[in-house]
Design an enzyme around this catalytic site. Structure first.
Site, PDB file in Angstrom:
ATOM      1  N   VAL A 119       0.774  -1.112   0.037  1.00 38.78           N
ATOM      2  CA  VAL A 119      -0.054   0.034  -0.047  1.00 38.78           C
ATOM      3  C   VAL A 119       0.643   1.140  -0.060  1.00 38.78           C
ATOM      4  O   VAL A 119       0.743   2.047  -0.973  1.00 38.78           O
ATOM      5  CB  VAL A 119      -0.936   0.145   1.213  1.00 38.78           C
ATOM      6  N   CYS A 120       1.546   1.533   1.240  1.00 39.33           N
ATOM      7  CA  CYS A 120       2.114   2.737   1.433  1.00 39.33           C
ATOM      8  C   CYS A 120       3.786   3.084   0.652  1.00 39.33           C
ATOM      9  O   CYS A 120       4.060   4.119   0.621  1.00 39.33           O
ATOM     10  CB  CYS A 120       2.387   2.964   2.682  1.00 39.33           C
ATOM     11  N   LEU A 121       4.075   1.714   0.180  1.00 40.49           N
ATOM     12  CA  LEU A 121       5.126   1.743  -1.011  1.00 40.49           C
ATOM     13  C   LEU A 121       4.802   1.871  -2.201  1.00 40.49           C
ATOM     14  O   LEU A 121       5.110   2.662  -3.171  1.00 40.49           O
ATOM     15  CB  LEU A 121       6.203   0.465  -0.568  1.00 40.49           C
TER      16      LEU A 121
END
Length: 235
Positions: free
Chosen positions: A136-138
């Site tokens: 998600v956040c990468l």
């Protein structure tokens, strides 16, 4: 989204091209990149299953210290720190006690205006990124930053996913989009490049000894074995 003029066109970013047309990226140096650490927070770490969580803390702290040793600009960011996810790992904040993380509500840090402004203000074309969670956040900021004209180096072992498969597929997606996979130790040693660089030689060994696992054990052993003999020899 407008591309920052500081980063140039895709052709200007390339370090060259192979015969098959693929870009050859230049090596990382302390002067050509920014290190970005995204959402290394307790609530995010609780669900990480792709890497031992203590190893994760060790690796991202090693990466943070690598940036500090070489004076590489750093952007820290968190998501809902006070209402859900908690503050970033204290080990990271201790490396940069005066650097305030950019807190956001969006899962994708690239959607946050303050985050983008911080990256653009630094103005470097290469972004070395580690994040929780990988899937998600990468992945999301990596894809958006690539679209905006940046070169991305995804630090696989300083990121973590909710399963081994989730992490691996996310890294593969980053690679397919054009990002370069790296590890934190690779970044540290690529910054050093030459052991004759005396100004960073001892600090790099200190980081490697503290966070480099078996490599660090070897450094400690060499110091304990060789230093007395060096002293006896008048070194």
């Amino acid at each position: 989204m407008a591309q920052s003029t500081a980063n140039g066109s895709a052709s200007q970013r390339s370090g060259g091209a192979r015969a098959d047309g693929h870009e050859i990226h230049d090596l990382l140096t302390p002067d050509n990149c920014t290190v970005i650490l995204i959402d290394h927070q307790p609530q995010m770490a609780f669900a990480v299953q792709s890497i031992d969580r203590q190893t994760l803390v060790n690796n991202v702290t090693g990466l943070a210290k690598a940036a500090k040793v070489f004076h590489v600009p750093v952007v820290l960011t968190s998501v809902a720190a006070k209402t859900f996810s908690g503050d970033i790992f204290p080990e990271i904040q201790a490396v940069f006690p005066d650097l305030q993380p950019i807190d956001r509500t969006s899962m994708n840090s690239w959607d946050d205006e303050k985050f983008r402004a911080a990256v653009e203000r630094i103005g470097r074309k290469k972004l070395v990124i580690a994040a929780l969670w990988t899937e998600v956040c990468l992945v999301m900021p990596v894809i958006n930053a690539l679209q905006a004209g940046y070169e991305i180096y995804a630090v696989a072992d300083a990121s973590g996913g909710t399963s081994v498969e989730a992490h691996n597929m996310a890294i593969q997606r980053c690679i397919q989009a054009g990002a370069v996979p790296v590890t934190w130790m690779q970044v540290l040693l690529e910054f050093q490049r030459d052991w004759a660089r005396q100004e960073t030689y001892l600090p790099v060994l200190k980081v490697a000894e503290a966070h480099g696992g078996a490599y660090g054990v070897g450094i400690g052993y060499a110091k304990s074995m060789l230093s007395p003999h060096a002293s006896e020899a008048g070194a």
